[in-house]
Scaffold this motif. Sequence first.
Motif, PDB file in Angstrom:
ATOM      1  N   ALA A   8      22.923  -1.723 -65.170  1.00 27.79           N
ATOM      2  CA  ALA A   8      24.210  -2.100 -65.768  1.00 27.79           C
ATOM      3  C   ALA A   8      24.365  -1.592 -67.193  1.00 27.79           C
ATOM      4  O   ALA A   8      25.463  -1.221 -67.616  1.00 27.79           O
ATOM      5  N   GLU A  39      23.230   1.126 -68.437  1.00 29.38           N
ATOM      6  CA  GLU A  39      23.124   2.582 -68.554  1.00 29.38           C
ATOM      7  C   GLU A  39      24.414   3.311 -68.193  1.00 29.38           C
ATOM      8  O   GLU A  39      24.456   4.543 -68.224  1.00 29.38           O
ATOM      9  N   ILE A  40      25.462   2.583 -67.834  1.00 28.26           N
ATOM     10  CA  ILE A  40      26.665   3.220 -67.310  1.00 28.26           C
ATOM     11  C   ILE A  40      27.466   3.858 -68.434  1.00 28.26           C
ATOM     12  O   ILE A  40      27.880   3.198 -69.381  1.00 28.26           O
ATOM     13  N   LYS A  41      27.713   5.152 -68.285  1.00 26.81           N
ATOM     14  CA  LYS A  41      28.429   5.908 -69.302  1.00 26.81           C
ATOM     15  C   LYS A  41      29.913   5.545 -69.296  1.00 26.81           C
ATOM     16  O   LYS A  41      30.559   5.538 -68.253  1.00 26.81           O
ATOM     17  N   THR A  59      23.412  13.227 -63.147  1.00 29.61           N
ATOM     18  CA  THR A  59      24.036  12.394 -64.169  1.00 29.61           C
ATOM     19  C   THR A  59      25.557  12.547 -64.136  1.00 29.61           C
ATOM     20  O   THR A  59      26.074  13.667 -64.160  1.00 29.61           O
ATOM     21  N   PHE A 110      27.693   0.845 -59.038  1.00 33.08           N
ATOM     22  CA  PHE A 110      28.903   0.750 -59.857  1.00 33.08           C
ATOM     23  C   PHE A 110      29.867   1.904 -59.557  1.00 33.08           C
ATOM     24  O   PHE A 110      30.685   2.281 -60.397  1.00 33.08           O
ATOM     25  N   ALA A 152      33.000   2.846 -62.334  1.00 37.50           N
ATOM     26  CA  ALA A 152      32.638   3.814 -63.382  1.00 37.50           C
ATOM     27  C   ALA A 152      32.249   5.128 -62.712  1.00 37.50           C
ATOM     28  O   ALA A 152      31.910   5.158 -61.525  1.00 37.50           O
ATOM     29  N   ASP A 153      32.316   6.203 -63.471  1.00 41.19           N
ATOM     30  CA  ASP A 153      31.864   7.485 -62.933  1.00 41.19           C
ATOM     31  C   ASP A 153      30.403   7.342 -62.536  1.00 41.19           C
ATOM     32  O   ASP A 153      29.598   6.779 -63.285  1.00 41.19           O
ATOM     33  N   ASP A 154      30.048   7.889 -61.387  1.00 39.40           N
ATOM     34  CA  ASP A 154      28.845   7.445 -60.697  1.00 39.40           C
ATOM     35  C   ASP A 154      27.982   8.619 -60.241  1.00 39.40           C
ATOM     36  O   ASP A 154      28.510   9.633 -59.762  1.00 39.40           O
ATOM     37  N   SER A 194      37.661   7.061 -66.707  1.00 41.31           N
ATOM     38  CA  SER A 194      37.332   5.726 -67.210  1.00 41.31           C
ATOM     39  C   SER A 194      38.586   4.867 -67.138  1.00 41.31           C
ATOM     40  O   SER A 194      39.675   5.345 -66.813  1.00 41.31           O
TER      41      SER A 194
END
Length: 662
Positions: free
Chosen positions: A637, A639-641, A610, A396, A400-402, A616
């Motif tokens: 999927a 767990e994406i902040k 992390t 992802f 999203a931030d990865d 975002s």
Amino acid sequence: MPSSTLSFQLSRRSVLGGIAASSALVALHPFAARAQANQAHLRIMETTDIHVHVFPYDYYADKPNDTLGLARTASIVDAIRAEAGNSMLIDNGDFLQGNPLGDYIAYERGMKEGDKHPVISAMNVLGYDVGTLGNHEFNYGLDFLNKVLAGSGFPYVCANLTKGMLASDAKKDELFFKPYVILEKQIRDGSGATSPIKVGFIGFVPPQIMVWDAKNLEGKAQTRDIVDAAKAWVPQMKEEGADIVIALSHSGIDGSGQSERMENASLYLAGIEGIDAIFTGHQHLVFPGPKDFDGIAGADAKKGTLMGKPAVMAGFWGSHMGLIDLLLEKDGNSWKIISSTSEARPIYHRDENRKVVADVKDKPEVLAAAKAEHEATLAYVRRPVGKTSAPLYSYFALVADDPSVQIVSNAQSWYIKQMLKDGQYKDYPVLSAAAPFKAGGRGGAEYYTDVPTGDIAIKNVADLYLYPNTVQAVLITGAQVKNWLEMSAGMFNQVKAGAKDAALLNDGFPSYNYDVIDGVTYQIDLSQQVRFDKDGKLINEDAHRITDLKFDGKPIDPLKKFVVVTNNYRAGGGGKFPEIAGDKVIFVAPDTNRDVIVRYIVEQGTINPTADGNWSFKPLPGTTAVFESGPKGRHFAGEIKGAKIEDAGDGENGFAKFRLVL
């Protein structure tokens, strides 16, 4: 099979050079089958963008892979030659860099005078006639390249790479390689008689190597526009007696209009009088093919022609063998083309369950040529260098931030702060720009970083950072930071508020140009138009996708100066980001980004990758968008902040589809 046809094929096989008998008859190409006494069939075969993939093996995943490998492509060479009346084999560049085997030879074993590089040893087994250079041939420097090519059993040509400054006339350029070769070949016609033909091959490399590999080429080399170089040399090839001229163009197909020093100039190269056929590459796509080049004027993706001339692009990593078949006719003492076909023949297919099925086996002689180096590379990539307290994956990374991008940014920031701590830039705030390299796309549904919690080996670091870039830093303003991010936001299509399952990702935007900048916080407003086009030109002055951009918790000062650490590609102008070029560079490191990541992990012992959630998408109530990623992403999927991602079923070509709730 009717007996008359059987008799005809057997007699043809005898006439066409005594092809060894086998348990199954070879189906001749129609040109070979119907050639008359004054006609001959010539098949020219292409490999391109091998990127050191000799074995069908993914070193990053440390497991076999049926979608790649010169040993697989090579296994069909004999059969493909047998289908033809006459044949030749060429390589279209980017053979030297691209996986840990290449890095092992360059950085660990090295190349002494007289050494044979394993990819060259493998290629020598197959009897290539000629090759040209791709942009990645220069990643390890000119001295290394010259040592590698010294072991080649076939010539290399490149008409637009010069030593030093360009001459006023391209034909007066002092070149590193011969611009072309004219090979005289005895070909057999439809009656079985042989006579000579002169086949000219001319090669081209993207001019952008002077940006992408400035550290290796600046002050030593220069590049000329591809089309300009061809206009100078092709008439001379004809004057020297070439019956046909074949362009080996390590350059893709771009129909946006001809421009100076085009990266992907093959379409316009094909329009030059005197060029009879063109082999392309560089873009890692397939031509002719179902959809990659639909709608480009002058490119017929069904027939396989550019400007009416036969052309082919054979995928990447050995995924396809490119074939151009020519029916030639004797015209006095020379030959001319009267018909042609083009094909990119794959080495695998997907079954009804979308699983990869190998269509060919390995050629043992090719494996044997690189076996020792392959085994040494396996030991090289399996060395542990540290641990990770959380999984590293890039499923992802575009939405999203990865964690896989986060760890690269962390390592770059750690490194540059040490490098600048005692110099004139020690008091400037440091930001870090990093992009996902393994993010699916052309690489396929398994082309993602996926490192579980626990030990991290060298293979995992190479997986995190695919290319041997070197670290560089630029000094820019807050306004330029914003524009950098605006350019990156071209990764996304515009999504209107309230849309349902809108297409999120711009398929034409490379993932390696999607930079995330750490050290600031921001949101991306998808309802806005893009601010810059792919060349960094301002096209929508009132569009501002980047919103709420803050540094240290406050709105960023447009005039404040920041050090941004990145790589030599971006700092040198790669990707054409607005105002980011060599004149902004304040630090050029002797170290590669990958080496920095290894050092960082070694010092930390155990890393925490992390993602910090510094960016975002701006909420758009009632709006959803869809994108594709690897099926294994389904495990992560939830767990994406900072992003709500849902499984949306199956995509195409083995991908999974996901829904982003905005």
